[in-house]
Design an enzyme around this catalytic site. Structure first.
Site, PDB file in Angstrom:
ATOM      1  N   SER A 127      33.829  54.195  73.343  1.00  0.00           N
ATOM      2  CA  SER A 127      33.560  54.298  74.663  1.00  0.00           C
ATOM      3  C   SER A 127      32.283  54.423  75.193  1.00  0.00           C
ATOM      4  CB  SER A 127      34.388  55.684  75.124  1.00  0.00           C
ATOM      5  OG  SER A 127      33.905  56.317  76.340  1.00  0.00           O
ATOM      6  N   TYR A 152      34.843  65.367  73.221  1.00  0.00           N
ATOM      7  CA  TYR A 152      35.614  63.802  73.002  1.00  0.00           C
ATOM      8  C   TYR A 152      34.678  62.875  72.929  1.00  0.00           C
ATOM      9  CZ  TYR A 152      36.953  59.514  75.177  1.00  0.00           C
ATOM     10  OH  TYR A 152      36.986  58.070  75.539  1.00  0.00           O
ATOM     11  N   LYS A 156      33.551  59.878  69.345  1.00  0.00           N
ATOM     12  CA  LYS A 156      33.460  58.590  69.590  1.00  0.00           C
ATOM     13  C   LYS A 156      32.181  58.206  68.689  1.00  0.00           C
ATOM     14  CE  LYS A 156      37.254  57.492  71.482  1.00  0.00           C
ATOM     15  NZ  LYS A 156      38.223  56.793  70.943  1.00  0.00           N
TER      16      LYS A 156
HETATM   17  C1  UD1 Z   1      35.923  59.616  81.599  1.00  0.00           C
HETATM   18  C2  UD1 Z   1      34.678  59.718  80.184  1.00  0.00           C
HETATM   19  C3  UD1 Z   1      35.033  58.442  79.319  1.00  0.00           C
HETATM   20  C4  UD1 Z   1      36.461  58.266  79.028  1.00  0.00           C
HETATM   21  C5  UD1 Z   1      37.525  58.055  80.247  1.00  0.00           C
HETATM   22  C6  UD1 Z   1      38.712  57.862  80.079  1.00  0.00           C
HETATM   23  C7  UD1 Z   1      32.619  60.943  80.120  1.00  0.00           C
HETATM   24  C8  UD1 Z   1      31.346  60.880  80.850  1.00  0.00           C
HETATM   25  N1  UD1 Z   1      33.573  59.961  80.825  1.00  0.00           N
HETATM   26  O1  UD1 Z   1      35.230  58.568  82.227  1.00  0.00           O
HETATM   27  O2  UD1 Z   1      34.393  58.704  78.290  1.00  0.00           O
HETATM   28  O3  UD1 Z   1      36.576  57.339  78.297  1.00  0.00           O
HETATM   29  O4  UD1 Z   1      37.125  59.188  81.105  1.00  0.00           O
HETATM   30  O5  UD1 Z   1      39.430  59.163  79.527  1.00  0.00           O
HETATM   31  O6  UD1 Z   1      33.136  61.579  79.396  1.00  0.00           O
HETATM   32  N2  UD1 Z   1      36.867  60.894  90.019  1.00  0.00           N
HETATM   33  C9  UD1 Z   1      37.090  61.755  91.464  1.00  0.00           C
HETATM   34  N3  UD1 Z   1      38.304  62.339  91.547  1.00  0.00           N
HETATM   35  C10 UD1 Z   1      39.017  62.440  90.314  1.00  0.00           C
HETATM   36  C11 UD1 Z   1      38.912  61.857  89.207  1.00  0.00           C
HETATM   37  C12 UD1 Z   1      37.845  61.014  89.055  1.00  0.00           C
HETATM   38  O7  UD1 Z   1      36.213  61.819  92.132  1.00  0.00           O
HETATM   39  O8  UD1 Z   1      40.266  63.164  90.617  1.00  0.00           O
HETATM   40  C13 UD1 Z   1      35.675  60.386  89.942  1.00  0.00           C
HETATM   41  C14 UD1 Z   1      34.573  60.932  88.784  1.00  0.00           C
HETATM   42  O9  UD1 Z   1      33.629  62.013  89.335  1.00  0.00           O
HETATM   43  C15 UD1 Z   1      34.022  59.717  88.451  1.00  0.00           C
HETATM   44  C16 UD1 Z   1      35.089  58.437  88.684  1.00  0.00           C
HETATM   45  O10 UD1 Z   1      35.831  58.931  89.584  1.00  0.00           O
HETATM   46  O11 UD1 Z   1      32.932  59.344  89.194  1.00  0.00           O
HETATM   47  C17 UD1 Z   1      35.635  58.003  87.437  1.00  0.00           C
HETATM   48  O12 UD1 Z   1      36.132  59.177  86.906  1.00  0.00           O
HETATM   49  P1  UD1 Z   1      37.198  58.965  85.408  1.00  0.00           P
HETATM   50  O13 UD1 Z   1      38.386  58.121  85.815  1.00  0.00           O
HETATM   51  O14 UD1 Z   1      37.599  60.431  85.251  1.00  0.00           O
HETATM   52  O15 UD1 Z   1      36.357  58.212  84.366  1.00  0.00           O
HETATM   53  P2  UD1 Z   1      34.789  58.833  83.592  1.00  0.00           P
HETATM   54  O16 UD1 Z   1      34.800  60.155  84.139  1.00  0.00           O
HETATM   55  O17 UD1 Z   1      33.851  57.878  84.256  1.00  0.00           O
END
Ligand code: UD1
Length: 342
Positions: A127, A152, A156
């Site tokens: 990841s 988590y 990795k």
């Molecule tokens: C996270 C993990 C990554 C993991 C991936 C899949 C970290 C830093 N990142 O990625 O390692 O492989 O999940 O499980 O540990 N967001 C919202 N509202 C929500 C959900 C997300 O605003 O309800 C935003 C988050 O703040 C982020 C973006 O959407 O900016 C993407 O979030 P998300 O899909 O959870 O992925 P990551 O955090 O990038």
């Protein structure tokens, strides 16, 4: 005779799309899955798309004896693609030992017994979280690896270190570690996609479930980041493109094209989209209006992450084919199909 590939976690989101890609390219697939975060129904979905039902072994890879005997049974396999792992960031913060135990013991067992059985090719599901909060963008494989924020993510990083050590021994192991950015999307048929257990942690399933009326409102975690509109930027990649990259990595291993025993590749598109851009694109693509509100930042979120994809393009001869609108449209088609199934 078809070449046999062992796919751990093949009933999961990325694993199942990769299994479809493998079957479509004339590989025989054996899935090993404990179904802890997936569903046996995925086998039917894979069969519906490909016309072939892969073999299935219901095994917990932490179990040493069972893992040993399953690798003995399938010692005619030519490679292992290892997806099986826990992946919920917040849960890993609450239950670190559960994550270290599951993600690392299973890895150690697989490596030990595949090597014992002479299966020397291994592809690992890593990841972009191993880059922590990167100072240099876009991220190349030369970017410094940092201590990830979550247990988590750390599993990795540690897994890659285990591989690094192992290839230095006389194990004959040839390994490729693929560092995913943010996989979204679903198979174009609408029969296969992401199926999160309970409340989704990730953005895309939360968006589609909110639009489908399963969740009331999407929370956007912060709009005070130093980005184009204040919301964090990610490199979203279509899961089918990701699956194809696994096929290319496998072909590289089988054709013995590797330049070193452990190769590492970023898998992203090179494009960064903010959370608000994803929401706007979803609304436009699906002609719906999404109920969302801005709330405070989610702890541990990184401001900007997007890949430099040059290395994968050059060495794996792979490039993403799908744009953001296709990723979003396919996620929505899957969500709608799920609704119709109930
Ligand atoms: C996270 C993990 C990554 C993991 C991936 C899949 C970290 C830093 N990142 O990625 O390692 O492989 O999940 O499980 O540990 N967001 C919202 N509202 C929500 C959900 C997300 O605003 O309800 C935003 C988050 O703040 C982020 C973006 O959407 O900016 C993407 O979030 P998300 O899909 O959870 O992925 P990551 O955090 O990038």
């Amino acid at each position: 005779m078809l070449q046999k590939i062992i796919v751990t976690g093949g009933c999961g989101y990325i694993g199942s799309h990769t299994v479809v890609e493998l079957i479509s390219n004339n590989f025989e697939v054996v899935i090993i899955d404990d179904l802890s975060n997936s569903n046996k129904k995925t086998l039917e979905r894979i069969t519906k798309i490909t016309g072939v039902c892969p073999s299935f072994e219901h095994i917990d890879l932490k179990d040493i004896e069972k893992t040993k005997s399953i690798f003995k049974k399938h010692n005619d396999a030519v490679a292992v693609i290892h997806f099986a792992a826990f992946k919920a960031v917040a849960e890993s913060v609450k239950e670190p030992l559960m994550y270290y135990r599951n993600n690392l013991l299973s890895l150690i067992n697989i490596l030990e017994f595949q090597i014992e059985e002479g299966i020397t090719n291994f592809i690992f599901s890593s990841s972009a979280t191993v880059y922590g909060a990167p100072e240099k963008l876009p991220i190349t494989e030369k970017n410094e690896v940092q201590r990830p924020f979550s247990p988590y993510g750390n599993t990795k990083k540690i897994a890659e270190e285990i591989l690094e050590d192992l290839v230095k021994t006389s194990s004959n192991l040839s390994a490729i570690s693929l560092r995913y950015f943010n996989p979204i999307g679903a198979h174009e048929s609408g029969f296969l996609g992401e199926l999160p257990n309970g409340i989704p942690n990730n953005l895309m399933p939360y968006i589609t479930q909110t639009a489908a009326g399963i969740r009331e409102e999407l929370h956007v975690f912060g709009n005070d980041y130093d980005t184009k509109d204040g919301t964090p930027v990610r490199d979203y990649i279509h899961v089918v493109d990701l699956a194809e990259a696994h096929l290319k990595a496998l072909q590289r291993l089988l054709n013995k094209e590797q330049e070193k025993p452990l190769e590492i590749y970023n898998l992203g598109t090179g494009n960064g989209y903010s959370v608000l851009e994803i929401i706007k694109s979803f609304e436009k693509t699906t002609n719906t209006s999404l109920n969302y509100k801005i709330v405070k930042r989610r702890p541990g979120d990184v401001e900007k992450l997007y890949a430099d994809t040059t290395l994968a393009e050059e060495k794996l001869n792979w490039k993403c084919k799908h744009g953001i609108d296709e990723m979003i449209a396919s996620s929505w088609k899957w969500e709608e199909n799920l609704k119709n199934e109930q």
